[in-house]
Write a protein that holds these residues in place. Structure first.
Motif, PDB file in Angstrom:
ATOM      1  N   ARG A   1     -31.575  99.819  46.596  1.00  0.00           N
ATOM      2  CA  ARG A   1     -32.556 100.811  45.970  1.00  0.00           C
ATOM      3  C   ARG A   1     -31.689 101.462  45.035  1.00  0.00           C
ATOM      4  NH1 ARG A   1     -36.891  99.185  48.371  1.00  0.00           N
ATOM      5  NH2 ARG A   1     -36.577  99.987  50.236  1.00  0.00           N
TER       6      ARG A   1
ATOM      7  N   GLU B   1     -31.363 102.700  41.621  1.00  0.00           N
ATOM      8  CA  GLU B   1     -32.179 102.693  40.465  1.00  0.00           C
ATOM      9  C   GLU B   1     -31.929 102.947  38.950  1.00  0.00           C
ATOM     10  OE1 GLU B   1     -35.483 103.070  40.315  1.00  0.00           O
ATOM     11  OE2 GLU B   1     -35.808 103.307  42.360  1.00  0.00           O
TER      12      GLU B   1
ATOM     13  N   HIS C   1     -42.037  98.662  38.241  1.00  0.00           N
ATOM     14  CA  HIS C   1     -41.104  99.458  38.837  1.00  0.00           C
ATOM     15  C   HIS C   1     -40.590 100.514  37.704  1.00  0.00           C
ATOM     16  CE1 HIS C   1     -38.682 101.247  41.969  1.00  0.00           C
ATOM     17  NE2 HIS C   1     -37.676 101.492  41.016  1.00  0.00           N
TER      18      HIS C   1
END
Length: 363
Positions: free
Chosen positions: A118, A120, A182
């Motif tokens: 996760r 980013e 995304h």
């Protein structure tokens, strides 16, 4: 169990491998990682595809720092055209052509890393690398839709495409599309390229050089996600007895008494992606005879001579073992990576009426 990254959910396959054994296998990959972050083959060279697979496996087992060193290696060694040298030894390119499937797999690795961690910031930092790599790949697509396997160091594209490579590229393009969406940078050209490539993989076997003696050409269209459903089941059934050796794994090539661990684990991943969990588990269990005392895995087994062949343990085999364990156990958020690869597969159009150009001339 808790790993180096302080994260639980290391894969374990009951009755086959424990979480502790999976970490041990990941450490066998880290043990051969070079000081600059590259993960080499046993003979000493690094190629981007197998390197990325090893990074994915280390991330699954919680060795995130080691994986990130490997991604740093990819950043440093990517060339201006988006590719990586076919072979790099101790930081120097020794085979300078660039393979399309090597470049495409960075998208699978970065998407996988994002799913698991996760992180980013990592994904955004790697996005320019992925974008350059997939643009290199798409530029090698032909008018019909297949993607030729390499570009020479002088800039000339190859004259033919390879089925296994294109199957892996298909997954790379799909992961690149998901990553771009995304990050708020959609890439419709990649999506179109994936659609065209998926059709050729499913409907035009004549588009690819004949490498049918290799088991990878048999299952990779399923593993990469281009082929699913009845076509996938028929494909597997057609050559099952040719390649599968009960109790040992699957052959690397149809005409040699040699089973290989990486190919066996990849077929298990393909079966799992089709929902064939029991057959996947059986194959995964069968290949465990290749496990070494230190947690690494022999590359293969020559079952007439009854000895390892070649006489090596390979990091890419260990990586395939870990990724298959994750898929079979559902341990990490990336466990469904290969199942999801087929989400966008397109129903096969009749190749006699689809209108595809029979020529492989490039656009």
């Amino acid at each position: 169990m808790t790993t180096d990254a302080g994260r639980a959910a290391v894969p374990a396959v009951p009755g086959v491998v424990t979480a502790e054994q999976i970490v041990e296998t990941a450490r066998s990959i880290a043990a051969v990682q070079e000081p600059d972050g590259g993960v080499p083959w046993p003979e000493g060279h690094v190629d981007a595809w197998n390197h990325v697979e090893c990074l994915m496996a280390m991330t699954v087992a919680g060795l995130t720092a080691e994986a990130r060193r490997g991604y740093d290696w990819l950043v440093r060694h990517q060339r201006d055209d988006g590719s990586w040298p076919m072979k790099t030894v101790r930081g120097e390119a020794v085979e300078k052509n660039g393979e399309s499937n090597h470049a495409a797999y960075i998208a699978v690795g970065v998407w996988h890393e994002l799913l698991v961690t996760r992180d980013e910031d990592f994904a955004r930092a790697m996005w320019p690398v992925v974008r350059k790599a997939l643009d290199f790949v798409v530029d090698l697509q032909t008018a019909r839709g297949e993607i030729v396997w390499e570009r020479s160091a002088s800039g000339s594209p190859a004259e033919y495409a390879l089925l296994t490579c294109c199957s892996s590229i298909y997954q790379g393009l799909r992961c690149g599309v998901l990553l771009g969406e995304h990050l708020g940078e959609p890439q419709p050209d990649w999506e179109l390229a994936a659609d065209r490539l998926g059709h050729v993989l499913a409907a035009h076997p004549e588009a690819f050089a004949d490498k049918s003696r290799f088991s990878m050409d048999w299952y990779y269209p399923i593993l990469g996600g281009a082929v699913r459903g009845d076509q996938a089941r028929e494909r597997l059934d057609e050559e099952w007895d040719t390649f599968v050796v009960p109790g040992l794994g699957i052959r690397c090539v149809s005409d040699q008494p040699w089973v290989t661990g990486a190919e066996t684990c990849e077929l298990a991943l393909a079966l799992d992606a089709m929902g064939e969990t029991e057959r996947a588990l059986a194959l995964y269990r069968d290949m465990q005879h290749l496990r070494h005392d230190n947690g690494s895995y022999w590359t293969g087994w020559q079952f007439v001579n009854e000895r390892p062949f070649p006489n090596e343990q390979s990091a890419y085999t260990a990586a395939a073992v870990i990724l298959a364990a994750d898929a079979l156990s559902g341990a990490t958020p990336a466990a469904g990576l290969f199942r999801e690869a087929g989400r966008y597969s397109i129903p096969v159009t009749d190749p006699d009426t689809c209108g595809c150009s029979p020529a492989a001339s490039r656009t």
